[in-house]
Design a protein around this motif. Structure first.
Motif, PDB file in Angstrom:
ATOM      1  N   ARG A   1       0.848  -1.196   0.000  1.00 19.55           N
ATOM      2  CA  ARG A   1       0.000   0.000   0.000  1.00 19.55           C
ATOM      3  C   ARG A   1       0.881   1.243   0.000  1.00 19.55           C
ATOM      4  O   ARG A   1       1.514   1.580   0.983  1.00 19.55           O
ATOM      5  CB  ARG A   1      -0.927   0.004   1.218  1.00 19.55           C
ATOM      6  CG  ARG A   1      -1.934   1.175   1.201  1.00 19.55           C
ATOM      7  CD  ARG A   1      -2.883   1.113   2.390  1.00 19.55           C
ATOM      8  NE  ARG A   1      -3.710  -0.066   2.344  1.00 19.55           N
ATOM      9  CZ  ARG A   1      -3.841  -0.929   3.351  1.00 19.55           C
ATOM     10  NH1 ARG A   1      -3.192  -0.747   4.478  1.00 19.55           N
ATOM     11  NH2 ARG A   1      -4.624  -1.981   3.233  1.00 19.55           N
ATOM     12  N   GLY A   2       0.933   1.936  -1.135  1.00 19.87           N
ATOM     13  CA  GLY A   2       1.726   3.159  -1.270  1.00 19.87           C
ATOM     14  C   GLY A   2       3.199   2.839  -1.448  1.00 19.87           C
ATOM     15  O   GLY A   2       3.665   1.737  -1.150  1.00 19.87           O
TER      16      GLY A   2
ATOM     17  N   GLU B   1       5.421   0.023  -9.975  1.00 24.98           N
ATOM     18  CA  GLU B   1       5.023   0.013 -11.387  1.00 24.98           C
ATOM     19  C   GLU B   1       6.219  -0.144 -12.320  1.00 24.98           C
ATOM     20  O   GLU B   1       6.058  -0.594 -13.461  1.00 24.98           O
ATOM     21  CB  GLU B   1       4.270   1.302 -11.734  1.00 24.98           C
ATOM     22  CG  GLU B   1       2.920   1.459 -11.057  1.00 24.98           C
ATOM     23  CD  GLU B   1       3.008   2.003  -9.644  1.00 24.98           C
ATOM     24  OE1 GLU B   1       1.947   2.180  -9.017  1.00 24.98           O
ATOM     25  OE2 GLU B   1       4.140   2.233  -9.146  1.00 24.98           O
TER      26      GLU B   1
ATOM     27  N   GLY C   1      -8.930  -3.127  -2.891  1.00 25.20           N
ATOM     28  CA  GLY C   1      -8.894  -1.671  -2.817  1.00 25.20           C
ATOM     29  C   GLY C   1      -9.219  -0.996  -4.129  1.00 25.20           C
ATOM     30  O   GLY C   1      -9.518  -1.639  -5.143  1.00 25.20           O
ATOM     31  N   THR C   2      -9.149   0.316  -4.120  1.00 19.69           N
ATOM     32  CA  THR C   2      -9.523   1.113  -5.288  1.00 19.69           C
ATOM     33  C   THR C   2      -8.341   1.423  -6.194  1.00 19.69           C
ATOM     34  O   THR C   2      -8.536   1.868  -7.321  1.00 19.69           O
ATOM     35  CB  THR C   2     -10.152   2.446  -4.836  1.00 19.69           C
ATOM     36  OG1 THR C   2      -9.225   3.150  -3.991  1.00 19.69           O
ATOM     37  CG2 THR C   2     -11.434   2.200  -4.070  1.00 19.69           C
ATOM     38  N   ARG C   3      -7.105   1.200  -5.724  1.00 20.41           N
ATOM     39  CA  ARG C   3      -5.936   1.534  -6.552  1.00 20.41           C
ATOM     40  C   ARG C   3      -5.893   0.668  -7.807  1.00 20.41           C
ATOM     41  O   ARG C   3      -5.645   1.145  -8.913  1.00 20.41           O
ATOM     42  CB  ARG C   3      -4.655   1.357  -5.731  1.00 20.41           C
ATOM     43  CG  ARG C   3      -3.388   1.717  -6.496  1.00 20.41           C
ATOM     44  CD  ARG C   3      -2.165   1.713  -5.591  1.00 20.41           C
ATOM     45  NE  ARG C   3      -0.948   1.892  -6.348  1.00 20.41           N
ATOM     46  CZ  ARG C   3       0.103   1.101  -6.251  1.00 20.41           C
ATOM     47  NH1 ARG C   3       0.080   0.065  -5.432  1.00 20.41           N
ATOM     48  NH2 ARG C   3       1.197   1.321  -6.956  1.00 20.41           N
ATOM     49  N   ILE C   4      -6.079  -0.639  -7.622  1.00 20.65           N
ATOM     50  CA  ILE C   4      -6.254  -1.573  -8.748  1.00 20.65           C
ATOM     51  C   ILE C   4      -7.594  -2.250  -8.487  1.00 20.65           C
ATOM     52  O   ILE C   4      -7.671  -3.255  -7.774  1.00 20.65           O
ATOM     53  CB  ILE C   4      -5.105  -2.588  -8.824  1.00 20.65           C
ATOM     54  CG1 ILE C   4      -3.756  -1.869  -8.973  1.00 20.65           C
ATOM     55  CG2 ILE C   4      -5.315  -3.540 -10.003  1.00 20.65           C
ATOM     56  CD1 ILE C   4      -2.554  -2.780  -8.979  1.00 20.65           C
ATOM     57  N   PRO C   5      -8.696  -1.687  -9.022  1.00 18.30           N
ATOM     58  CA  PRO C   5     -10.029  -2.033  -8.523  1.00 18.30           C
ATOM     59  C   PRO C   5     -10.687  -3.242  -9.167  1.00 18.30           C
ATOM     60  O   PRO C   5     -11.881  -3.457  -8.990  1.00 18.30           O
ATOM     61  CB  PRO C   5     -10.828  -0.759  -8.836  1.00 18.30           C
ATOM     62  CG  PRO C   5     -10.212  -0.251 -10.105  1.00 18.30           C
ATOM     63  CD  PRO C   5      -8.735  -0.573  -9.986  1.00 18.30           C
TER      64      PRO C   5
ATOM     65  N   GLU D   1     -11.078   1.053   3.091  1.00 19.08           N
ATOM     66  CA  GLU D   1     -11.963   1.523   2.014  1.00 19.08           C
ATOM     67  C   GLU D   1     -13.260   0.722   2.016  1.00 19.08           C
ATOM     68  O   GLU D   1     -13.562  -0.006   1.076  1.00 19.08           O
ATOM     69  CB  GLU D   1     -11.263   1.401   0.659  1.00 19.08           C
ATOM     70  CG  GLU D   1     -10.025   2.273   0.520  1.00 19.08           C
ATOM     71  CD  GLU D   1      -9.355   2.129  -0.825  1.00 19.08           C
ATOM     72  OE1 GLU D   1      -9.286   3.133  -1.564  1.00 19.08           O
ATOM     73  OE2 GLU D   1      -8.909   1.010  -1.162  1.00 19.08           O
TER      74      GLU D   1
END
Length: 270
Positions: free
Chosen positions: A36-37, A56, A219-223, A243
């Motif tokens: 996360r982050g 990434e 989570g919403t980062r890779i939803p 979330e």
């Protein structure tokens, strides 16, 4: 909160098929990092933090072409970690919930770690939308084969995040193999294995009349895993400590970790 758990038990009792959807958060209770982050990622891989290499950038086929020992240092470490990780009790709870239903359970996950198979879920009832680290493909794309990584035992310098042993090799061209995982900026991923899994999931969903989705740690980062439960008909139990937001009227949202919430739900089941 106890009322929420009772409502979850009611939804389980009403359903005839369980779809488990899972993101990286489900592995936290097994001791796996969820990245996360950037600080969380670099905390797990300090060598990449020192080089200021983001997730990434390393989770990218370009990294295998430019710095293959670093790329395989990262993925080889993860492969070894997932092989020795024991899935937490929540996986067994989910299996027992699925066994209560006429059409059983199916899994849809964006995780590549193979933890559901390790926890005893049938492989033909698992859809891994981003592929699996336990399978390989040719980096150069000399053929479209996908094969198990069972024979690859990565030797890693953990301090430097570097592969020190032999690369996994393509059986056809003898070039370097890569994980059969959908990475960032990835036009070479071979999706045939995941496509076949998705077709089996679609066929199973057509047999279910009263679907319940239990979503853990998506989570919403890779939803990807998060959206499927919102879009499918049926009810949704969302378990997410950070979330938990959910469309009104869709089901129950639990702002807790996966294992704690699943234990509490199991406590309400007769």
């Amino acid at each position: 909160m106890s009322g929420d758990y009772r409502r979850c038990a009611e939804l389980i009792g009403e359903a005839d098929g369980l779809l488990v959807t899972a993101g990286a958060g489900i592995g936290v209770d097994s001791g796996l990092p969820d990245f996360r982050g950037p600080q969380g990622f670099w905390g797990a891989y300090p060598a990449l933090g020192r080089a200021r290499i983001a997730f990434e950038q390393i989770a990218n086929p370009a990294a295998f072409a430019a710095r293959p020992r670093l790329a395989w240092g990262f993925y080889g470490h993860r492969l070894a970690l997932y092989r020795r990780t024991v899935p937490h009790e929540g996986f067994a709870i989910l299996r027992r919930i699925g066994e209560r239903m006429g059409h059983g359970a199916f899994v849809f996950t964006s995780n590549v770690d193979g933890q559901f198979q390790k926890a005893g879920f049938a492989s033909e009832r698992i859809s891994e939308c981003h592929g699996s680290i336990h399978h390989l493909q040719c980096l150069a794309g000399c053929h479209e084969g996908i094969w198990p990584a069972d024979d690859f035992a990565p030797q890693i310098d953990d301090d430097e995040c570097l592969l020190t042993g032999d690369f996994p090799c393509c059986p056809r061209c003898s070039g370097i193999a890569r994980p059969n995982i959908l990475m960032f900026g990835d036009w070479g991923w071979l999706s045939e294995r995941s496509d076949a899994q998705e077709r089996r999931l679609d066929a199973w969903l057509r047999t279910v009349d009263r679907l319940l989705v239990i979503e853990i740690g998506a989570g919403t980062r890779i939803p990807t895993a998060r959206l499927i439960g919102e879009r499918l008909p049926g009810r949704l139990i969302r378990i997410n400590p950070t979330e938990p937001q959910m469309p009104p009227g869709k089901g129950v949202s639990l702002a807790e970790g996966g294992l704690a919430a699943l234990r509490a739900i199991a406590g309400q089941l007769g």
